[in-house]
Scaffold this motif. Sequence first.
Motif, mmCIF file in Angstrom:
data_model
loop_
_atom_site.group_PDB
_atom_site.id
_atom_site.type_symbol
_atom_site.label_atom_id
_atom_site.label_comp_id
_atom_site.label_asym_id
_atom_site.label_seq_id
_atom_site.Cartn_x
_atom_site.Cartn_y
_atom_site.Cartn_z
ATOM 1 N N TRP A 149 49.433 43.055 42.222
ATOM 2 C CA TRP A 149 49.663 44.145 41.272
ATOM 3 C C TRP A 149 50.105 43.573 39.933
ATOM 4 C CZ3 TRP A 149 53.344 42.219 44.433
ATOM 5 C CH2 TRP A 149 54.637 42.063 43.937
ATOM 6 N N ARG A 150 49.973 44.377 38.896
ATOM 7 C CA ARG A 150 50.389 43.930 37.568
ATOM 8 C C ARG A 150 51.843 44.310 37.321
ATOM 9 N NH1 ARG A 150 45.220 45.860 34.121
ATOM 10 N NH2 ARG A 150 44.893 47.122 35.973
ATOM 11 N N GLY A 151 52.645 43.275 37.059
ATOM 12 C CA GLY A 151 54.070 43.492 36.854
ATOM 13 C C GLY A 151 54.371 44.060 35.477
ATOM 14 N N LYS A 152 55.644 44.292 35.216
ATOM 15 C CA LYS A 152 56.052 44.844 33.916
ATOM 16 C C LYS A 152 55.730 43.885 32.778
ATOM 17 C CE LYS A 152 59.616 48.102 35.444
ATOM 18 N NZ LYS A 152 59.623 47.972 36.897
ATOM 19 N N ASN A 153 55.629 42.581 33.096
ATOM 20 C CA ASN A 153 55.263 41.593 32.075
ATOM 21 C C ASN A 153 53.748 41.444 31.957
ATOM 22 O OD1 ASN A 153 54.664 40.249 34.430
ATOM 23 N ND2 ASN A 153 56.051 38.530 34.079
ATOM 24 N N SER A 154 53.016 42.349 32.605
ATOM 25 C CA SER A 154 51.548 42.447 32.588
ATOM 26 C C SER A 154 50.852 41.368 33.433
ATOM 27 C CB SER A 154 50.971 42.439 31.168
ATOM 28 O OG SER A 154 50.769 41.129 30.692
ATOM 29 N N LEU A 155 51.606 40.400 33.961
ATOM 30 C CA LEU A 155 51.007 39.350 34.785
ATOM 31 C C LEU A 155 50.740 39.863 36.197
ATOM 32 C CD1 LEU A 155 53.185 36.284 33.738
ATOM 33 C CD2 LEU A 155 50.909 36.893 32.925
ATOM 34 N N LEU A 156 49.781 39.259 36.862
ATOM 35 C CA LEU A 156 49.502 39.632 38.242
ATOM 36 C C LEU A 156 50.566 39.000 39.138
ATOM 37 C CD1 LEU A 156 46.995 41.179 39.644
ATOM 38 C CD2 LEU A 156 46.635 38.954 40.705
ATOM 39 N N LEU A 157 51.087 39.806 40.056
ATOM 40 C CA LEU A 157 52.117 39.339 40.983
ATOM 41 C C LEU A 157 51.627 39.453 42.418
ATOM 42 C CD1 LEU A 157 55.176 41.110 39.326
ATOM 43 C CD2 LEU A 157 54.880 38.653 39.514
ATOM 44 N N GLN A 158 52.054 38.499 43.235
ATOM 45 C CA GLN A 158 51.766 38.539 44.666
ATOM 46 C C GLN A 158 53.080 38.425 45.417
ATOM 47 O OE1 GLN A 158 48.947 35.254 44.970
ATOM 48 N NE2 GLN A 158 47.230 36.687 44.924
ATOM 49 N N LYS A 159 53.235 39.231 46.464
ATOM 50 C CA LYS A 159 54.525 39.352 47.152
ATOM 51 C C LYS A 159 55.092 38.020 47.631
ATOM 52 C CE LYS A 159 55.881 42.789 49.750
ATOM 53 N NZ LYS A 159 55.945 43.830 50.814
ATOM 54 N N ASN A 160 54.280 37.190 48.227
ATOM 55 C CA ASN A 160 54.800 35.948 48.803
ATOM 56 C C ASN A 160 54.518 34.715 47.957
ATOM 57 O OD1 ASN A 160 55.782 37.263 51.179
ATOM 58 N ND2 ASN A 160 53.666 37.413 51.880
ATOM 59 N N LYS A 161 54.033 34.940 46.719
ATOM 60 C CA LYS A 161 53.656 33.804 45.884
ATOM 61 C C LYS A 161 54.144 33.902 44.454
ATOM 62 C CE LYS A 161 49.572 33.145 48.744
ATOM 63 N NZ LYS A 161 48.157 33.495 48.905
ATOM 64 N N GLY A 162 54.547 35.064 43.998
ATOM 65 C CA GLY A 162 54.996 35.211 42.621
ATOM 66 C C GLY A 162 53.845 35.317 41.642
ATOM 67 N N SER A 163 53.954 34.594 40.514
ATOM 68 C CA SER A 163 52.928 34.730 39.460
ATOM 69 C C SER A 163 52.486 33.413 38.832
ATOM 70 C CB SER A 163 53.457 35.649 38.352
ATOM 71 O OG SER A 163 54.602 35.080 37.725
ATOM 72 N N PHE A 164 52.998 32.281 39.325
ATOM 73 C CA PHE A 164 52.612 31.000 38.730
ATOM 74 C C PHE A 164 51.257 30.538 39.271
ATOM 75 C CE2 PHE A 164 57.230 30.709 37.916
ATOM 76 C CZ PHE A 164 57.209 30.382 36.569
ATOM 77 N N PHE A 165 50.211 31.284 38.910
ATOM 78 C CA PHE A 165 48.872 30.890 39.320
ATOM 79 C C PHE A 165 47.873 31.304 38.251
ATOM 80 C CE2 PHE A 165 50.091 34.850 41.521
ATOM 81 C CZ PHE A 165 49.184 35.739 40.969
ATOM 82 N N PHE A 166 46.773 30.568 38.199
ATOM 83 C CA PHE A 166 45.668 30.904 37.297
ATOM 84 C C PHE A 166 44.757 31.898 37.993
ATOM 85 C CE2 PHE A 166 46.517 26.316 36.288
ATOM 86 C CZ PHE A 166 47.062 26.529 35.036
ATOM 87 N N LEU A 167 44.045 32.678 37.181
ATOM 88 C CA LEU A 167 43.020 33.571 37.708
ATOM 89 C C LEU A 167 41.652 33.101 37.223
ATOM 90 C CD1 LEU A 167 44.698 37.064 37.167
ATOM 91 C CD2 LEU A 167 44.395 35.860 39.340
ATOM 92 N N ALA A 168 40.656 33.266 38.060
ATOM 93 C CA ALA A 168 39.287 32.894 37.706
ATOM 94 C C ALA A 168 38.339 33.867 38.389
ATOM 95 C CB ALA A 168 38.997 31.459 38.153
ATOM 96 N N GLU A 169 37.112 33.946 37.872
ATOM 97 C CA GLU A 169 36.144 34.895 38.430
ATOM 98 C C GLU A 169 34.748 34.292 38.536
ATOM 99 O OE1 GLU A 169 39.432 36.262 36.537
ATOM 100 O OE2 GLU A 169 37.682 35.739 35.318
ATOM 101 N N LEU A 170 34.026 34.769 39.543
ATOM 102 C CA LEU A 170 32.591 34.549 39.647
ATOM 103 C C LEU A 170 31.959 35.938 39.639
ATOM 104 C CD1 LEU A 170 31.659 31.948 42.435
ATOM 105 C CD2 LEU A 170 31.490 31.667 39.974
ATOM 106 N N ILE A 171 31.050 36.166 38.723
ATOM 107 C CA ILE A 171 30.314 37.435 38.718
ATOM 108 C C ILE A 171 28.890 37.105 39.151
ATOM 109 C CG2 ILE A 171 29.514 39.379 37.323
ATOM 110 C CD1 ILE A 171 31.897 38.950 35.486
ATOM 111 N N ILE A 172 28.468 37.710 40.260
ATOM 112 C CA ILE A 172 27.143 37.385 40.811
ATOM 113 C C ILE A 172 26.315 38.647 41.065
ATOM 114 C CG2 ILE A 172 27.922 35.222 41.851
ATOM 115 C CD1 ILE A 172 28.017 36.641 44.551
#
Length: 309
Positions: A149-172
């Motif tokens: 989910w997107r936190g108040k700081n607009s970053l994506l958050l994960q319950k057991n991992k926090g937010s220190f991760f990069f996001l990437a996408e493949l559009i196919i």
Amino acid sequence: MLNNFKTYTHLIKQEAKRLGFESCGIAKADFLEEEVTNLEQWLKNGYHGNMQYMENYFDKRLDPRLLVDGAKSVISLSFNYFPEQSQKEDTFKIAKYAYGEDYHHVLKSKLKELIFFVQNTIGEVNGRAFVDSAPVLERAWAQKSGLGWRGKNSLLLQKNKGSFFFLAELIIDTELTYDNPFVTDHCGNCTKCIDACPTEAILPNNTIDGSKCISYFTIELKDELPKSVKGKFEDWIFGCDICQDVCPWNRFSKPHSEEKFNPHQDLLGMTKKDWQEITEDVFKKVFKKSAVKRTKFNGLVRNIKFIKN
């Protein structure tokens, strides 16, 4: 055919894990109708500051089918970058994501492997890889594909991992089995990130005024730094981790295992004196492959002087 979708989806997620991605979710490539008003208002309010490129490709930001002909699926991935060791307390600081090699290059290479795997597994597949460098609303897609989910700081958050991760996408242009969107907001009444931001860049409704963010000032803004933020950078000279460092969910962050994200051996030991006396040769040596090169040597020196004087 449905069984094929399930099989392909399973194999893709398995391969993503093998490549080091922590999470992989898939959403149907469609128009992001719920993001239209937010993006329009954000731009209208000037929250992008001098980042004029944010005004470009408005339609493409909202519709992946304009980026890849016949797009059917958006594969969202996360990659941990939380370091085992951080900089000393009493020194000038750079964002943790910039400790090692530039993530654009590292992740793009992994995405190329993934799309090669997809083509070898499924057959003729057309697609494109994205790592924070094209008109893709990556957090919206990550949430839509169930990553967090997107936190108040607009970053994506994960319950057991926090937010220190990069996001990437493949559009196919291939249909797959789609994950359910992540709908629960686990931030609750917590306002730690809002309270901690020294420039008051975090606004209500999970919005960031980018033109007030320390990352914007120290990386994106090429002009003279405004006097209005003098004394507010809290020793950050490239990017800022304040809103992440105070986030309770980041107590679950675990060190990454990507060798290329390890810092240069000289970085963690640098004192304020070392930073103030940094030469262009040292800059090139320590940040040879780092994202810090985005601000260039002169930009980094500007930031140091702004805090020091």
